[in-house]
Design an enzyme around this catalytic site. Structure first.
Site, short mmCIF file in Angstrom:
data_model
loop_
_atom_site.label_atom_id
_atom_site.label_comp_id
_atom_site.label_asym_id
_atom_site.label_seq_id
_atom_site.Cartn_x
_atom_site.Cartn_y
_atom_site.Cartn_z
N SER A 137 36.28 -34.13 -74.94
CA SER A 137 35.33 -33.02 -74.94
C SER A 137 36.04 -31.71 -75.29
CB SER A 137 34.62 -32.97 -73.59
OG SER A 137 33.48 -32.15 -73.65
N ASP A 263 26.93 -41.42 -75.60
CA ASP A 263 27.24 -40.04 -75.24
C ASP A 263 25.94 -39.24 -75.26
OD1 ASP A 263 28.04 -37.36 -75.05
OD2 ASP A 263 29.87 -37.70 -76.20
N HIS A 292 30.08 -40.03 -72.55
CA HIS A 292 30.84 -38.85 -72.96
C HIS A 292 32.24 -38.85 -72.37
CE1 HIS A 292 31.53 -34.80 -74.35
NE2 HIS A 292 31.81 -34.40 -73.14
#
Length: 323
Positions: A137, A263, A292
């Protein structure tokens, strides 16, 4: 109010910037109602985290740097540490301004570049020039910026942030995340009650992982604590969309991008496709059964995808440009 109400409240993903205040108040009320009855009638006592540490280091071999996502800490990598440490000197710092880490220096405004500078300073303190870098991320975005600055031997980025097609979509995402942080502040003690209940973990984690049942309950408590004690998060979310990832046609090292088909935070279509347009030399791998944050979903596969790249570079099979 059904159980999904808590998920929607905690995630706050539908909150647009102009109406965040009104919807946040409604979300808080719905979340309070949902928490009262979402623990299957059981009584649980979650371990309370009262402090965190600035990072972790262990293992031996070529150095590898693990960079976590926004609001959490180095602990997000715990599911794969034992798989990487036989091969690498693993360095997993907590980013500046996050729980357990040093704050940004006085006068330094929160920004992506400020966090990158903090990681570079840590590498300099450790006497390390170019290292393998892995990020998830926000950490994936930082990993790519380290490559841009010539400090990466390789990059493996899991659902890296940094690119989007729609400014409105990004405003909704960052605004919703800010509301989510507010909810963690106001409901944190109550949300901790959910962490040791299977249904509670599903509610709290459905947007982040594909398999909430695999997530360590004590680590979820730690995550809630971390979100509530990360002073950089709110101001960072206000400015993060101002400086998207710039094109990186030559990152100077092999780059593998990994995206989970489940995700729900930054889906590949809206965030991964524009990112790859900025990274024309990157390799893409799509995973069917992860979200995610893939480390708790499938630690063996995550570690394998990292080690394939680092082993190839270390053995000279893939050139680490500039090394």
């Amino acid at each position: 109010m059904n159980r999904r109400g808590l998920l929607l409240a905690a995630g706050a993903t539908a909150v647009a910037a102009g109406t965040a205040g009104v919807l946040a108040a409604r979300a808080r009320r719905r979340a309070h109602e949902a928490v009262d009855g979402a623990i299957d009638g059981t009584t649980v006592s979650a371990e309370r985290i009262t402090a965190d540490t600035a990072g972790h280091r262990g293992g031996s071999g070529t150095p590898i740097l693990l960079l976590h996502g926004i609001s959490v800490t180095w602990r997000t990598w715990k599911p794969i540490l034992s798989l990487l440490e036989p091969h690498h000197d693993v360095i997993a710092p907590t980013l500046l301004g996050h729980s357990g880490a040093a704050p940004l220096a006085d006068g330094v405004a929160p920004s992506l570049n400020a966090l990158v500078d903090g990681v570079l300073a840590e590498l300099d303190t450790l006497g390390l020039d170019r290292v393998h870098v892995v990020g998830n991320s926000l950490g994936g975005w930082i990993a790519l910026e380290l490559a841009r600055r010539g400090r990466a031997r390789s990059v493996v980025a899991f659902s890296p942030a940094g690119a989007w097609r729609s400014n409105l979509r990004m405003a909704v995402l960052s605004g919703g995340m800010r509301v989510g942080v507010d909810l963690m502040d106001s409901l944190g003690d109550q949300l901790e009650r959910l962490t040791h209940s299977p249904s509670g973990r599903r509610l709290l984690l459905a947007n982040l992982v594909a398999h909430p049942e695999r997530y360590d309950p004590d680590e979820l408590v730690a995550d809630i604590w971390a979100i509530r004690h990360a002073p950089v998060v709110r101001p960072l979310l206000r400015v993060i969309a101002d400086s998207p990832l710039q094109p990186l046609p030559d990152p100077g090292c092999p780059v593998r991008v990994v995206w989970g088909r489940k995700d729900r935070v930054i889906p590949f279509r809206h965030y991964g496709e524009p990112l790859l347009e900025r990274l024309p030399t990157a390799e893409l791998i799509m995973l069917d059964d992860v979200g995610h944050v893939p480390m708790p979903d499938d630690p063996d596969t995550v570690a394998r995808l990292i080690l394939e790249v680092t082993d190839a570079v270390d053995r000279g099979g893939v050139p680490a440009t500039g090394s």
